[in-house]
Design an enzyme around this catalytic site. Structure first.
Site, PDB file in Angstrom:
ATOM      1  N   ALA A 237       0.827  -1.216   0.000  1.00 30.35           N
ATOM      2  CA  ALA A 237       0.000   0.000   0.000  1.00 30.35           C
ATOM      3  C   ALA A 237       0.861   1.265   0.000  1.00 30.35           C
ATOM      4  O   ALA A 237       2.090   1.200   0.074  1.00 30.35           O
ATOM      5  CB  ALA A 237      -0.933  -0.021   1.200  1.00 30.35           C
ATOM      6  N   HIS A 238       0.187   2.391  -0.050  1.00 32.09           N
ATOM      7  CA  HIS A 238       0.901   3.678  -0.164  1.00 32.09           C
ATOM      8  C   HIS A 238       1.798   3.953   1.038  1.00 32.09           C
ATOM      9  O   HIS A 238       1.437   3.693   2.173  1.00 32.09           O
ATOM     10  CB  HIS A 238      -0.044   4.849  -0.403  1.00 32.09           C
ATOM     11  CG  HIS A 238      -1.241   4.943   0.481  1.00 32.09           C
ATOM     12  ND1 HIS A 238      -2.229   5.871   0.255  1.00 32.09           N
ATOM     13  CD2 HIS A 238      -1.640   4.241   1.561  1.00 32.09           C
ATOM     14  CE1 HIS A 238      -3.162   5.730   1.180  1.00 32.09           C
ATOM     15  NE2 HIS A 238      -2.840   4.759   1.964  1.00 32.09           N
ATOM     16  N   ASN A 239       2.978   4.461   0.710  1.00 32.06           N
ATOM     17  CA  ASN A 239       3.952   4.905   1.707  1.00 32.06           C
ATOM     18  C   ASN A 239       4.541   3.787   2.553  1.00 32.06           C
ATOM     19  O   ASN A 239       5.192   4.060   3.566  1.00 32.06           O
ATOM     20  CB  ASN A 239       3.340   5.999   2.608  1.00 32.06           C
ATOM     21  CG  ASN A 239       2.943   7.216   1.800  1.00 32.06           C
ATOM     22  OD1 ASN A 239       1.757   7.420   1.504  1.00 32.06           O
ATOM     23  ND2 ASN A 239       3.911   7.989   1.392  1.00 32.06           N
TER      24      ASN A 239
END
Lengths: 335, 335, 335
Positions: A237-239
């Site tokens: 997922a993001h980051n």
């Protein structure tokens, strides 16, 4: 198919021959039962006895095993030597050379020397692809993305705008790199889209499995370190940050902003909660669910045992009543 | 990169400025540590103290926080205001305008005004695409499918025949919408294919993640409500119904004919059994397995804790013997 | 839409009519509530009472139910008869006939008579496709792969070099077949790529779901038997063997070299450890994690029950302390 003598293989890999140096090798095989004309390996001395019975023409054994009665090679890392030999027998796949006439490459894209691009691949404006890359059929690379040299990208891969990938990446078919993270803002009972302005930065020597997804960051980038190996159908997922040389088996899901250390190993279908950290050297057994940070290296697991379904149904009922049953037992002595 | 003054942002969003209205904003950032020239937000008053130390040029705070000593904006929903500002700084991706000359669009397909279609996209006969849609490179839309206006479809997406999608859908790369449900009939020890005659109907403002699959119905349609947000690698089986404004994190699997209520939230890797119902307002923690209907709104979880692997092995053995051990304990007082 | 009389359907399927043979059938439906003009089925005599109240024009019932007061058909397998009738009403999807002018087919590829190939499909050198196959838009079939006759391949599928697929395969969009297995050798703290020299061999009448991945073998092939049905987003690792007529629901992951017997059924999100065996006739409930070989046929499950989150948190804490609490209780009688 190519053929090599043991001596030729030894020379290529910088290894010593044991037995007959002119033994012809036309492929690789497992040691048990082995195949005539092929070379196998034994990495673990517990399996050395298999050398005596294998049908293989030769065996790669550990450097300390020069006394083994076989034709073969001596290597500090028999499995790694075997991998290098196996690569000599790999058959071609994907685009082999040149740009297919049915590829769509924007005039502003830059491809280094020696690239091969398959049919129906789409390379967008401002993309930079290092020399020696292979881009599979039907793969799309959106604007301003960058790939280092000698990457091998399978078919139907989607690489989003501005993603940056290092050298020698191995990206399998259907992978999606850099699509937007899952960010939505609740406003009066509905979700509003939070733009995802970051990107994905990937180090050198990374493998990304088939149909694996790596989301771009919301603010700042999703970071994949050097030497990271990611199997099929993983979700990053993001980051998320993944440290160097960490390996993820198939089906791993890592929620947003989690930080995975270096030299970690996550088994199949592991789930990692968002915003937590795993230190370097953490191993999670397959199916393990990691809800909180792991602060000590070591091996961990979670989950309940497989049972015949009748027993499992009783177990499920028992679990719901367990606390009450224990409390009742713990009260008894007071009576 | 664009630049705005706080006053310009306030005018666009209908918000009030606090501090110096001419402060220049050239991007967005997190509040801690923040970035010079950028605007951040604080949604929770517990974090208001970070406004004093942030390096950000400005901060969006709640409407009640007009006393905060900062340059910024006052908003009823600071995060939503931030999302709107962030959208002003989003960089282009995918097709931006026009129909790429390497797209394949059937003569009978209808595209509304202002559509952009990427290279190697394939739009079949009878397809209707609303105005302002963007269709990514390599995406296929099969015959008679319909998309509402202003949809944003990523690359290598597969949309099957007769699927109907509402306005403003956000569909990420590799998603598969409307492929056949998993229906097979056991006949004399073998499986025979059950045709899947339904389709998929999707409301407005829906997000569908990368490599997510939504199967078409066996009889009747699979239904996705308005405002539903689905993350990557989710699996929605045939004839599932998902109510408005429900959100699914990555890796959720929902088996056939399950009905999920409105305003539900399913965490990563949640599994939902077939033919069950979740009422409105159900939250399932990540990894939770939902075997039976959930009839009360609220938050639920399942699963066992992560343990060091030695402890986990003892735990697994213990689970298998637990019922017997408890029964023995419960018999003891009678002795 | 086509129309048939009951008599016409009976003739096509070799079944007997009950009631009025001229009843017109223009579609299929469920028995409850049923739709006018359509035919339904009842496979289980417990549901026979629904025949009295259905709005359907006709019902397919078991061969023993000739006394039922309805218009309909008598069939030994009502559901299978229903599937055959349903197929008569299936609407077209994907390429229907001919080779699209925007497909890329290598001059050395051989396509049998009656194949349909969609736009932007890519068929590589030496590929052999049997007669009557349909290859979806954007699908890539790499060099020397072989498909038997009458396969139906969806869009954006990736079939790797040298994969061999039998007759009548049904392959859904986004599937990846034959990409490299996840093999890496640890050398001095880093991973080195182990070439994957095997392939994938798939029997006849196999279904492979959307975005499912089947890896090629490291040495030797990954083997999928006849009649195997695999739902969406499954992961079949290198050198797995799946026996005939086994069915996998969505999200199943099978680790490397596992051997799954014939006539097994694995529920959604099941995980199977590597290098283990499941005998014929094993059923694993959805979400079950199979860590060790299963040597007896039968139905199995694993996992803990869903609980309201407060109770679940106490349960998680309890699990960690359970062994200690039990031991304390077991010591008490000695006091």
């Amino acid at each position: 198919m190519p053929q090599f003598s043991l001596q030729e293989l030894a020379d290529r890999l910088g290894l010593a021959v044991i037995g007959q140096a002119q033994t012809r090798i036309s492929g690789v095989c497992g040691v048990d039962p082995g195949e005539p004309g092929c070379i196998a390996f034994v990495a673990d001395s517990r399996y050395l006895e298999r050398v005596a019975t294998t049908r293989a023409a030769a065996v790669i054994v550990g450097a300390a095993q020069s006394e083994v009665a076989t034709n073969g090679l001596l290597a500090e890392h028999p499995q790694w030597a075997f991998a290098q030999v196996a690569a000599l027998f790999a058959l071609p796949e994907g685009p082999v050379e040149g740009i297919h006439s049915d590829a769509t490459i924007d005039a502003s894209a830059q491809l280094g020397p020696g690239c091969a691009v398959g049919a129906r691949a789409v390379i967008g404006s401002g993309v930079v692809v290092g020399g020696g890359c292979r881009i599979g059929a039907g793969t799309t690379i959106d604007r301003d993305a960058q790939l280092g040299p000698d990457c091998d990208v399978g078919s139907n891969v989607s690489i989003a705008a501005r993603v940056r990938i290092g050298a020698r990446a191995l990206i399998l078919p259907g992978a999606v790199i850099g699509s937007r993270g899952f960010g939505n803002v609740p406003v009066a009972g509905a979700w509003r889209t939070m733009p995802q302005l970051g990107s994905v930065r990937i180090g050198d020597d990374v493998e990304i499995g088939a149909n694996t997804c790596i989301d771009r960051g919301a603010l700042g980038d999703t970071l994949i370190g050097n030497g990271v190996k990611i199997d099929n159908q993983c979700q990053i997922a993001h980051n998320v940050v993944i440290g160097d040389h960490t390996a993820l088996a198939a089906g791993v899901g890592i929620a947003g902003s989690a930080v995975i250390g270096r030299h970690c190993m996550l088994g199949g279908q592991v789930g990692v909660n968002g915003h937590i950290q795993l230190v370097d050297g953490v191993i999670i057994n397959g199916g393990g669910k990691v809800l909180q940070s792991v602060t000590e290296p070591g091996q961990y697991g979670s989950g309940a045992p497989l049972m015949p379904v009748g027993q499992w149904r009783r177990f499920m009922a028992l679990m719901g009543r367990l606390e009450a049953r224990l409390k009742r037992l713990e009260r008894k002595p007071e009576r």
